[in-house]
Design an enzyme around this catalytic site. Sequence first.
Site, PDB file in Angstrom:
ATOM      1  CD  GLU A 313      26.231  80.103  36.888  1.00  0.00           C
ATOM      2  OE1 GLU A 313      26.979  79.331  37.889  1.00  0.00           O
ATOM      3  OE2 GLU A 313      26.065  79.501  35.755  1.00  0.00           O
ATOM      4  CB  CYS A 409      25.293  71.305  37.401  1.00  0.00           C
ATOM      5  SG  CYS A 409      24.632  73.039  36.741  1.00  0.00           S
TER       6      CYS A 409
END
Length: 646
Positions: A313, A409
């Site tokens: 990421e 998240c």
Amino acid sequence: MKTADCILQQVIIRNGFWSEIRETVRREGIPYQWKALNDQVEGAEPSYCMRNFRVAAGKEPGKHGGLVFQDSDVAKWLEGVAYTLSWHPDAVLERTADSAIDDIVAAQQPDGYLNTYYTINGLDKRWTNLMDNHELYCAGHMIEAAVAYYKTTSKRKLLDAMLRYVDYIDSMFGGEEGKLKGYPGHPVIEMALMRLYELTQNERHLKMAQFFIKQRGQSPLYFEQESIDNNRESEWLQGPLKFAYYQADKPVYEQKDAVGHAVRAAYLFSGMVDVARVKNDSLLQKTCESMWRSIVERRMYITGAIGSSAHGEAFTFDYDLPNDTAYGETCASIAMVFLAGRMLKTRICGTYADVMERALYNSVLSGMQLDGKSFFYVNPLEVLPEACEKDERKKHVKAQRQPWFSCACCPPNFIRLIASLENYAFSADDQSLFIHTYLNSDVSCMVNGTGVKVRMETDYPWNGNVKLTLSLDEPASFELALHIPGWCKHYGIKVNGEAVRSDSKDGYHRMRKEWKHQDTVELTLSMPVTIVRANPRVYEDVGKVAVTRGPIVYCLEEADNGPDLHLIRLQGVTAEDFKVSYHPDLLGGVAALSSPAIRETCDGWDENTLYADDGEGRMENVTLQWIPYFAWANREAGEMRVWVRE
């Protein structure tokens, strides 16, 4: 010379673009996410979040479920609830939040420690894997929730619990003999401790934030020794990133480029900015500015998204911004808003507000469905649904938003940002009231003991007309500073109907005068359609253009334009060829664009012929409809594209 004393007191966001989004979050998003946190959404991946706290508290039997950082999801949800209660009191929602806090605090250990993963799986293992197991990350989010909830409700239960936890953390970490010299693998506690410091003015809280920042990447490298002690090696240490994945390959003062996991990086830089501002640390501030330029000038998508690689990421290298495999995690865009807002506190500069707007109106908003009940984790700039299903390189990309995630998240992070938007739209110092973005609102502040209210009326972002009306107890002298976005090439200002000179500095038009009751300011921002090209160093976008208007990035979607969007060309099309029209019934009400284009067809090609030296499809004239990027994928699954062949 006496300076004004300007104190920002309250902001009320009224009807309009952001009010509608916030109401969706309040009415739909918050209740939906509470159900998800309690595993009550049919067809969604289980969260285990609230169950973990009850198990850790001994209220029910069971094992820990979900990821090691599952505690952080409810912390972010609680923070979002706190902000929401500040502008929309709701006794039922507050009782729900209180019950969640009861379960959380019940899981706290006698020494102050609070983390369900280690409480359930073995307290003897705590602090043994700071690199990957997110204890300090979870603590940071819970601290932020506690501060926000106390400031809204004056209830101290969660705040007192977190103060005990912070005392315990302080006893474990630091430069003193016998303390751990570690720091979080996933930053956020740095920002949280600075927010706590602003509330408590306890120097220990500031000192802890400093320690975690300055200790990061120091030799001997803490994470390296921790890996040896654990007889394990993180998967990120196998690839090219290694400790740079954690922004820990070198001390922060020596870091020049944004590297590694994008969310971790932007969270770390945000904490660094806070510390640099409070401590007047010019070297740390210079480092933050270097990181900012690295992101914004060479590693950020046109939508404000960051993190180009699914592996980690993460950031990769300068100008590497692929569209169809882009990661662009929603949390990373949210983190860019956090960072930009903090940079604006250190120095008023239009570039910071520009990036904040770009992320807010595009890569942040795309993270939630218009109904508030499904979400994107990844925000690509080009989608072919079949490729998402069949190409392993694109398996992280989804053509439709998901009801929940095992790693959830982003949804509660979205809530806490949108519910606190006023904290980013406005700021004040001892002389000035700054308006960073435009939204229907009432802003109240005190200037030298005089109450001042500024009412803002606008249809922004659909047009650039903004009217401010001032209500004052008595005349007051102060500066009103209006952000002039970087995309705006021409603007006009009128004060009480009289034109004033348009003369912006550092991206803001500043007006210092003695203001009187019912004074008006009218701002007109020119908002034409703009055809944008990327730096030719961006390999993926050579020969392509993107279309923007104001802060909004536009895209093509299959629902409006049919399949095979890659065959469309804007050959010979200019910005003046675009038409703008507002559609109240399209995608919740948006300003859409239409333009001419040409489309290559497959006519003349035998479907069994893959290559031909004289192959050429027929060209046809078409009219395209462009929609705001944030609103894509709210209809049936289909192709989407931001960058189009020129």
